[in-house]
Write a protein that holds these residues in place. Structure first.
Motif, PDB file in Angstrom:
ATOM      1  N   ARG A  69       0.834  -1.209   0.000  1.00 21.75           N
ATOM      2  CA  ARG A  69       0.000   0.000   0.000  1.00 21.75           C
ATOM      3  C   ARG A  69       0.865   1.253   0.000  1.00 21.75           C
ATOM      4  O   ARG A  69       0.560   2.242  -0.675  1.00 21.75           O
ATOM      5  CB  ARG A  69      -0.933   0.005   1.209  1.00 21.75           C
ATOM      6  CG  ARG A  69      -2.051  -1.024   1.137  1.00 21.75           C
ATOM      7  CD  ARG A  69      -3.103  -0.788   2.220  1.00 21.75           C
ATOM      8  NE  ARG A  69      -4.126  -1.822   2.184  1.00 21.75           N
ATOM      9  CZ  ARG A  69      -4.189  -2.824   3.051  1.00 21.75           C
ATOM     10  NH1 ARG A  69      -3.284  -2.919   4.016  1.00 21.75           N
ATOM     11  NH2 ARG A  69      -5.148  -3.728   2.962  1.00 21.75           N
ATOM     12  N   GLU A  74      -2.602  -1.334  -5.886  1.00 19.80           N
ATOM     13  CA  GLU A  74      -3.902  -1.900  -5.543  1.00 19.80           C
ATOM     14  C   GLU A  74      -3.626  -3.163  -4.738  1.00 19.80           C
ATOM     15  O   GLU A  74      -2.891  -4.039  -5.184  1.00 19.80           O
ATOM     16  CB  GLU A  74      -4.689  -2.260  -6.800  1.00 19.80           C
ATOM     17  CG  GLU A  74      -4.888  -1.115  -7.778  1.00 19.80           C
ATOM     18  CD  GLU A  74      -5.424  -1.608  -9.112  1.00 19.80           C
ATOM     19  OE1 GLU A  74      -6.036  -2.708  -9.153  1.00 19.80           O
ATOM     20  OE2 GLU A  74      -5.211  -0.925 -10.123  1.00 19.80           O
ATOM     21  N   ARG A  76      -5.108  -6.445  -2.341  1.00 16.81           N
ATOM     22  CA  ARG A  76      -6.191  -7.295  -1.852  1.00 16.81           C
ATOM     23  C   ARG A  76      -5.624  -8.206  -0.765  1.00 16.81           C
ATOM     24  O   ARG A  76      -4.551  -8.796  -0.939  1.00 16.81           O
ATOM     25  CB  ARG A  76      -6.808  -8.138  -2.970  1.00 16.81           C
ATOM     26  CG  ARG A  76      -7.370  -7.321  -4.111  1.00 16.81           C
ATOM     27  CD  ARG A  76      -8.365  -8.120  -4.953  1.00 16.81           C
ATOM     28  NE  ARG A  76      -7.827  -9.354  -5.483  1.00 16.81           N
ATOM     29  CZ  ARG A  76      -7.132  -9.445  -6.616  1.00 16.81           C
ATOM     30  NH1 ARG A  76      -6.874  -8.353  -7.314  1.00 16.81           N
ATOM     31  NH2 ARG A  76      -6.708 -10.611  -7.047  1.00 16.81           N
ATOM     32  N   ARG A  89       0.214  -1.390 -11.955  1.00 20.04           N
ATOM     33  CA  ARG A  89      -0.121  -1.130 -13.359  1.00 20.04           C
ATOM     34  C   ARG A  89       0.901  -0.139 -13.920  1.00 20.04           C
ATOM     35  O   ARG A  89       1.044   0.975 -13.421  1.00 20.04           O
ATOM     36  CB  ARG A  89      -1.541  -0.593 -13.485  1.00 20.04           C
ATOM     37  CG  ARG A  89      -2.580  -1.575 -12.935  1.00 20.04           C
ATOM     38  CD  ARG A  89      -4.000  -1.119 -13.175  1.00 20.04           C
ATOM     39  NE  ARG A  89      -4.962  -1.956 -12.473  1.00 20.04           N
ATOM     40  CZ  ARG A  89      -5.458  -3.110 -12.929  1.00 20.04           C
ATOM     41  NH1 ARG A  89      -5.073  -3.553 -14.123  1.00 20.04           N
ATOM     42  NH2 ARG A  89      -6.329  -3.814 -12.220  1.00 20.04           N
TER      43      ARG A  89
END
Length: 433
Positions: A69, A74, A76, A89
């Motif tokens: 983070r 991103e 999960r 990305r």
């Protein structure tokens, strides 16, 4: 007590002999590697000192998630248990590559004299045990955390997406199966859709040397349990019952002939091991039953099916000859770890650049098993090994993975970070052409 200070950047980033001329991206990778290595060593020591058993990787997962983070990814969590996934990305369009590290420790009491050795205790199978990163997964997590930081700093130049998979329960989940299957069931391969995957495992090999093998690399692993049902009687009157210990002993010997006399090991190696034999509670009581537990290792589905049949037949026929009966159960286990041949050939120059041409060697077949195989069953994958034994270690006698004396020399860590980073960079660059 040995002391392990943070290693000098000059030592960590020494250019290996025979290395290929670096590309602009590789040169930047080297610069970023210099900055991240002290953190990688610190992460590795912290994780080593605080290992967690399979299915209980709470602290490790939190450490990883916070790091990803902070890098702006991103993230999960809770994927397939305590799995963590970070998605980076790139600034340019392209395909998606995944990098995987496993996070779990083993029920082993550490005997290595380190300032950061594990003193953790836990409960495993109803017993209090020590917990240790005896298979080197602490190194895997630290290497991939460092790789994530290196590649995040190069985000604008990345032609595609990198998915960082931090997997729980590679050593087997308490409820059965492994963490890879659980993460796949939770969609780790699908969002975003992964096109190729790379993994790394440290082992007791030459320091900083990378070994690889195209095709079948690590064995399929299946556990079996044979319960011999006899008839309990007094130990002074064995004819009054059916002795499951004697029958079980005959089965143990019969199982040895499956490999030594019935299997063509010139085609593929195979193993049938009995690891547990449990029976009886008293010296003068022949018990009602005995239990044999072991493992089967194979390298092809045909060989596996044949050995399964022979284990069943051997146990059943020996038991029947003595008037006993048996129940034979064989689990689904892990499938063969199979490196995609084309991908392996394509990435070999990358490995040689990362470690040095003379420090990349073909590996023999390994009868250990890995649930990285389930990722490879979905997409082309390459699983490599990194030697972490000290330079003065005798590789014939050095403690191996799963030993309480297993030791990983931190001087191999920069090779791991460079290899994983370069595999992702080169694969994305080649795939975007």
């Amino acid at each position: 007590m040995r002391r392990y200070p943070l290693l000098a950047t000059a030592l960590l980033l020494a250019v290996p002999l025979g290395a290929q001329a670096p590309s602009p991206l590789t040169a930047e990778l080297d610069r970023r590697l210099a900055g991240v290595m002290p953190k990688v060593v610190a992460w590795r020591r912290d994780i080593h000192e605080h290992p967690e058993l399979s299915g209980f990787e709470v602290r490790t997962a939190r450490l990883v998630a916070e790091h990803l983070r902070a890098l702006g990814m991103e993230v999960r969590t809770g994927v397939g248990g305590h799995g963590v996934v970070g998605v980076l990305r790139g600034g340019r369009p392209g395909r998606t590559v995944a990098l995987r590290a496993d996070m779990d420790g083993l029920p082993v009491t550490e005997q290595v004299d380190l300032p950061f050795r594990s003193r953790v205790r836990a409960t495993y199978n109803g017993q209090e045990v020590g917990v240790m990163h005896a298979c080197g997964h602490d190194n895997h997590v630290a290497i991939l955390m460092g790789t994530a930081e290196v590649l995040a700093g190069m985000k604008a130049q990345l032609p595609g997406t990198v998915v960082f998979i931090f997997q729980p329960a590679e050593e087997g989940h308490p409820d059965g199966g492994g963490g890879a299957e659980r993460m796949i069931a939770n969609g780790v391969m699908d969002n975003p859709k992964i096109d190729a995957i790379f993994g790394l495992h440290v082992w007791s090999g030459k320091l900083g040397e990378i070994t690889y093998r195209p095709g079948p690399t690590m064995a399929a692993s299946n556990s079996y349990r044979i319960t011999v049902h006899g008839r309990q009687t007094h130990g002074a009157n064995p004819w009054g019952g059916i002795d499951p210990i004697v029958v079980g002993s005959q089965i143990v010997m019969g199982l040895q002939t499956i490999i030594s006399r019935q299997t063509d090991i010139t085609a593929n190696p195979a193993i049938v091991t009995v690891g547990q034999f449990n029976a009886g509670v008293r010296n003068n009581i022949i018990p009602d039953s005995a239990v044999l537990v072991g493992t089967i290792r194979t390298f092809s589905n045909e060989q596996k099916a044949d050995i399964f049949r022979r284990v069943q037949t051997t146990a059943q026929n020996i038991a029947e000859a003595s008037g006993a009966r048996v129940d034979v159960k064989i689990d689904s286990g892990y499938i063969v770890t199979r490196n995609d041949e084309a991908l392996t050939a394509r990435m070999l120059p990358t490995l040689q650049r990362a470690a040095g041409r003379d420090m990349v060697q073909l590996a023999p077949l390994a009868t250990g098993a890995e649930d990285f195989s389930y990722f490879q069953a979905r997409v082309p994958g390459l699983f490599i090994f990194l030697g972490v034994s000290a330079p003065d270690a005798d590789l014939n006698t050095v403690p191996r993975n799963h030993s309480p004396l297993f030791f990983a020399d931190e001087r191999a860590l920069p090779v791991g970070v460079k290899a994983m980073s370069a595999l992702a960079l080169d694969w994305l660059a080649q795939s975007s052409r």
